[in-house]
Design a protein around this motif. Structure first.
Motif, PDB file in Angstrom:
ATOM      1  N   CYS A 152       0.938  -1.096  -0.058  1.00 53.63           N
ATOM      2  CA  CYS A 152      -0.145  -0.006   0.159  1.00 53.63           C
ATOM      3  C   CYS A 152       0.949   1.207   0.037  1.00 53.63           C
ATOM      4  CB  CYS A 152      -0.999   0.130   1.390  1.00 53.63           C
ATOM      5  SG  CYS A 152      -2.149  -1.371   1.024  1.00 53.63           S
ATOM      6  N   ASN A 153       2.187   0.975  -0.161  1.00 57.99           N
ATOM      7  CA  ASN A 153       3.112   2.341   0.197  1.00 57.99           C
ATOM      8  C   ASN A 153       2.834   3.118   1.295  1.00 57.99           C
ATOM      9  OD1 ASN A 153       5.210   3.430  -0.977  1.00 57.99           O
ATOM     10  ND2 ASN A 153       4.246   4.799  -2.404  1.00 57.99           N
ATOM     11  N   LEU A 154       2.709   2.377   2.429  1.00 57.78           N
ATOM     12  CA  LEU A 154       2.565   3.000   3.639  1.00 57.78           C
ATOM     13  C   LEU A 154       3.587   2.932   4.853  1.00 57.78           C
ATOM     14  CD1 LEU A 154      -1.371   2.338   4.258  1.00 57.78           C
ATOM     15  CD2 LEU A 154      -0.425   4.489   3.582  1.00 57.78           C
ATOM     16  N   PRO A 155       3.939   3.697   5.780  1.00 59.81           N
ATOM     17  CA  PRO A 155       4.824   3.190   6.907  1.00 59.81           C
ATOM     18  C   PRO A 155       4.162   2.205   7.700  1.00 59.81           C
ATOM     19  CG  PRO A 155       4.316   5.778   6.645  1.00 59.81           C
ATOM     20  CD  PRO A 155       3.240   5.073   5.780  1.00 59.81           C
ATOM     21  N   LEU A 156       5.053   1.632   8.091  1.00 57.83           N
ATOM     22  CA  LEU A 156       4.734   0.319   8.671  1.00 57.83           C
ATOM     23  C   LEU A 156       4.059   0.672  10.060  1.00 57.83           C
ATOM     24  CD1 LEU A 156       4.778  -2.958   9.314  1.00 57.83           C
ATOM     25  CD2 LEU A 156       6.789  -2.556  10.524  1.00 57.83           C
ATOM     26  N   GLY A 157       4.265   1.865  10.951  1.00 59.67           N
ATOM     27  CA  GLY A 157       3.561   2.416  11.806  1.00 59.67           C
ATOM     28  C   GLY A 157       1.894   2.649  11.333  1.00 59.67           C
ATOM     29  N   THR A 158       1.750   3.250  10.382  1.00 58.98           N
ATOM     30  CA  THR A 158       0.572   3.760  10.002  1.00 58.98           C
ATOM     31  C   THR A 158      -0.455   2.334   9.814  1.00 58.98           C
ATOM     32  OG1 THR A 158       1.504   5.573   8.901  1.00 58.98           O
ATOM     33  CG2 THR A 158      -0.621   4.862   8.260  1.00 58.98           C
ATOM     34  N   VAL A 159       0.087   1.261   9.210  1.00 59.96           N
ATOM     35  CA  VAL A 159      -0.451   0.054   9.032  1.00 59.96           C
ATOM     36  C   VAL A 159      -0.789  -0.457  10.283  1.00 59.96           C
ATOM     37  CG1 VAL A 159      -0.405  -2.317   8.234  1.00 59.96           C
ATOM     38  CG2 VAL A 159       0.597  -0.418   6.676  1.00 59.96           C
ATOM     39  N   LYS A 160      -0.082  -0.416  11.242  1.00 61.09           N
ATOM     40  CA  LYS A 160      -0.283  -1.003  12.646  1.00 61.09           C
ATOM     41  C   LYS A 160      -1.508  -0.421  13.235  1.00 61.09           C
ATOM     42  CE  LYS A 160       4.027  -3.406  13.333  1.00 61.09           C
ATOM     43  NZ  LYS A 160       5.322  -3.481  14.149  1.00 61.09           N
ATOM     44  N   ALA A 161      -1.365   1.176  13.174  1.00 63.39           N
ATOM     45  CA  ALA A 161      -2.265   2.047  13.820  1.00 63.39           C
ATOM     46  C   ALA A 161      -3.683   1.817  13.250  1.00 63.39           C
ATOM     47  CB  ALA A 161      -1.905   3.364  13.565  1.00 63.39           C
ATOM     48  N   ARG A 162      -3.694   1.598  11.943  1.00 62.91           N
ATOM     49  CA  ARG A 162      -4.905   1.478  11.217  1.00 62.91           C
ATOM     50  C   ARG A 162      -5.722   0.049  11.515  1.00 62.91           C
ATOM     51  NH1 ARG A 162      -3.967   3.876   5.091  1.00 62.91           N
ATOM     52  NH2 ARG A 162      -3.756   5.975   5.775  1.00 62.91           N
ATOM     53  N   MET A 163      -4.692  -0.997  11.779  1.00 66.75           N
ATOM     54  CA  MET A 163      -5.152  -2.068  12.151  1.00 66.75           C
ATOM     55  C   MET A 163      -5.800  -2.251  13.682  1.00 66.75           C
ATOM     56  SD  MET A 163      -5.390  -5.465  11.164  1.00 66.75           S
ATOM     57  CE  MET A 163      -4.158  -5.588   9.832  1.00 66.75           C
ATOM     58  N   ARG A 164      -4.907  -1.318  14.298  1.00 65.25           N
ATOM     59  CA  ARG A 164      -5.478  -1.590  15.870  1.00 65.25           C
ATOM     60  C   ARG A 164      -6.689  -0.789  15.966  1.00 65.25           C
ATOM     61  NH1 ARG A 164      -4.769   2.379  19.371  1.00 65.25           N
ATOM     62  NH2 ARG A 164      -2.754   3.153  18.189  1.00 65.25           N
ATOM     63  N   LEU A 165      -6.650   0.467  15.555  1.00 62.48           N
ATOM     64  CA  LEU A 165      -8.196   1.127  15.541  1.00 62.48           C
ATOM     65  C   LEU A 165      -9.098   0.666  14.900  1.00 62.48           C
ATOM     66  CD1 LEU A 165      -6.354   4.772  14.998  1.00 62.48           C
ATOM     67  CD2 LEU A 165      -7.395   3.709  17.354  1.00 62.48           C
ATOM     68  N   GLY A 166      -8.920   0.069  13.511  1.00 62.50           N
ATOM     69  CA  GLY A 166      -9.771  -0.683  12.865  1.00 62.50           C
ATOM     70  C   GLY A 166     -10.611  -1.741  13.723  1.00 62.50           C
ATOM     71  N   LEU A 167      -9.840  -2.618  14.298  1.00 65.35           N
ATOM     72  CA  LEU A 167     -10.227  -3.869  15.208  1.00 65.35           C
ATOM     73  C   LEU A 167     -11.071  -3.253  16.441  1.00 65.35           C
ATOM     74  CD1 LEU A 167      -7.056  -6.185  14.868  1.00 65.35           C
ATOM     75  CD2 LEU A 167      -9.368  -6.557  13.854  1.00 65.35           C
ATOM     76  N   GLN A 168     -10.611  -2.300  16.970  1.00 69.45           N
ATOM     77  CA  GLN A 168     -11.309  -1.994  18.165  1.00 69.45           C
ATOM     78  C   GLN A 168     -12.639  -1.467  17.706  1.00 69.45           C
ATOM     79  OE1 GLN A 168      -8.626   1.223  19.528  1.00 69.45           O
ATOM     80  NE2 GLN A 168      -7.379   0.056  20.827  1.00 69.45           N
ATOM     81  N   HIS A 169     -12.780  -0.662  16.612  1.00 65.47           N
ATOM     82  CA  HIS A 169     -14.192  -0.100  16.124  1.00 65.47           C
ATOM     83  C   HIS A 169     -14.917  -1.284  15.915  1.00 65.47           C
ATOM     84  CE1 HIS A 169     -16.777   2.714  14.281  1.00 65.47           C
ATOM     85  NE2 HIS A 169     -17.040   1.715  13.427  1.00 65.47           N
ATOM     86  N   LEU A 170     -14.395  -2.252  15.352  1.00 62.32           N
ATOM     87  CA  LEU A 170     -14.940  -3.542  14.674  1.00 62.32           C
ATOM     88  C   LEU A 170     -15.554  -4.324  15.951  1.00 62.32           C
ATOM     89  CD1 LEU A 170     -15.667  -4.994  12.149  1.00 62.32           C
ATOM     90  CD2 LEU A 170     -13.671  -6.484  12.388  1.00 62.32           C
ATOM     91  N   LYS A 171     -14.677  -4.363  16.966  1.00 59.52           N
ATOM     92  CA  LYS A 171     -14.988  -5.089  18.115  1.00 59.52           C
ATOM     93  C   LYS A 171     -16.324  -4.548  18.836  1.00 59.52           C
ATOM     94  CE  LYS A 171     -13.557  -6.620  22.606  1.00 59.52           C
ATOM     95  NZ  LYS A 171     -12.776  -6.926  23.674  1.00 59.52           N
ATOM     96  N   ARG A 172     -16.326  -3.020  19.075  1.00 55.40           N
ATOM     97  CA  ARG A 172     -17.330  -2.209  19.581  1.00 55.40           C
ATOM     98  C   ARG A 172     -18.676  -2.510  18.580  1.00 55.40           C
ATOM     99  NH1 ARG A 172     -13.265   1.439  20.303  1.00 55.40           N
ATOM    100  NH2 ARG A 172     -13.941   2.642  18.514  1.00 55.40           N
ATOM    101  N   ARG A 173     -18.423  -2.327  17.417  1.00 51.22           N
ATOM    102  CA  ARG A 173     -19.859  -2.385  16.351  1.00 51.22           C
ATOM    103  C   ARG A 173     -20.289  -3.685  16.511  1.00 51.22           C
ATOM    104  NH1 ARG A 173     -23.083   0.667  13.038  1.00 51.22           N
ATOM    105  NH2 ARG A 173     -23.563  -0.541  11.511  1.00 51.22           N
ATOM    106  N   LEU A 174     -19.479  -4.838  16.679  1.00 51.63           N
ATOM    107  CA  LEU A 174     -19.991  -6.235  16.710  1.00 51.63           C
ATOM    108  C   LEU A 174     -20.762  -6.472  18.176  1.00 51.63           C
ATOM    109  CD1 LEU A 174     -17.613  -8.306  14.655  1.00 51.63           C
ATOM    110  CD2 LEU A 174     -19.835  -7.966  13.931  1.00 51.63           C
ATOM    111  N   GLU A 175     -20.234  -6.032  19.083  1.00 51.95           N
ATOM    112  CA  GLU A 175     -20.677  -5.928  20.385  1.00 51.95           C
ATOM    113  C   GLU A 175     -22.082  -5.313  20.544  1.00 51.95           C
ATOM    114  OE1 GLU A 175     -17.777  -4.709  23.022  1.00 51.95           O
ATOM    115  OE2 GLU A 175     -16.904  -6.537  23.084  1.00 51.95           O
ATOM    116  N   GLY A 176     -21.991  -4.056  19.813  1.00 52.25           N
ATOM    117  CA  GLY A 176     -23.504  -3.390  19.726  1.00 52.25           C
ATOM    118  C   GLY A 176     -24.389  -4.424  19.084  1.00 52.25           C
TER     119      GLY A 176
END
Length: 182
Positions: A152-176
């Motif tokens: 994706c031509n992105l910094p590794l830290g950006t990928v990890k941050a997007r992954m972490r934030l996305g999974l947190q959002h996904l978890k909250r959404r599914l729990e809801g």
């Protein structure tokens, strides 16, 4: 780069292919679930880019989004053609009763899995496009964080941050939605 491509510069096409082919292939594969078809669609998309590079307009969006649009349209066209060619298998009630697998399938279990699958897809669609992309590449394509960063031509830290934030959002959404981890 696209200006050079419109002039017929092969180096520009090679650069474009090197930069975007992996991510476009993965995108196509997610849509069609067939490696050979995804490769064919990738080739068709880049041929379209080669032939119609003059149609790109910077005002319409980034080169990346233009390429994804081309791939998306190719894959949709392919899927529509497959759907038109497919023939429904009609089975009589007597034939279904004779087929033990069909006769004793756990319908409720299948329905519940379908509902959960729909809820997961709905929750994924609520993510930002950037978060959804890294999660789909990691979990559905098996890419590592490093491969996602390179593809994706992105910094590794950006990928990890997007992954972490996305999974947190996904978890909250599914729990809801009432989907638990079990």
């Amino acid at each position: 780069m696209l200006q050079a491509l419109t002039s017929g510069a092969m180096w520009a096409m090679e650069l474009l292919y090197d930069r975007y082919s992996r991510i476009l292939y993965s995108f196509a594969y997610r849509m069609v679930s067939d490696h050979q078809v995804a490769e064919d669609l990738l080739q068709e998309a880049f041929m379209a880019v080669w032939k119609r590079s003059v149609t790109y307009s910077r005002q319409a969006g980034t080169v990346r989004s233009w390429l994804f649009s081309i791939m998306h349209h190719r894959a949709i066209d392919y899927l529509r053609a497959v759907k038109r060619r497919s023939v429904l298998n009609e089975v009589t009630l007597d034939e279904a009763d004779q087929d033990e697998h069909v006769a004793f399938a756990d319908t409720w279990d299948q329905v519940w899995r379908s509902v959960q699958s729909h809820q997961v897809r709905e929750a994924l669609m609520s993510l930002s496009a950037e978060q959804r992309l890294v999660i789909e590449l990691a979990y559905f394509q098996g890419w590592t964080h490093t491969e996602i960063a390179e593809g994706c031509n992105l910094p590794l830290g950006t990928v990890k941050a997007r992954m972490r934030l996305g999974l947190q959002h996904l978890k909250r959404r599914l729990e809801g939605m009432g989907v638990n981890e079990s």
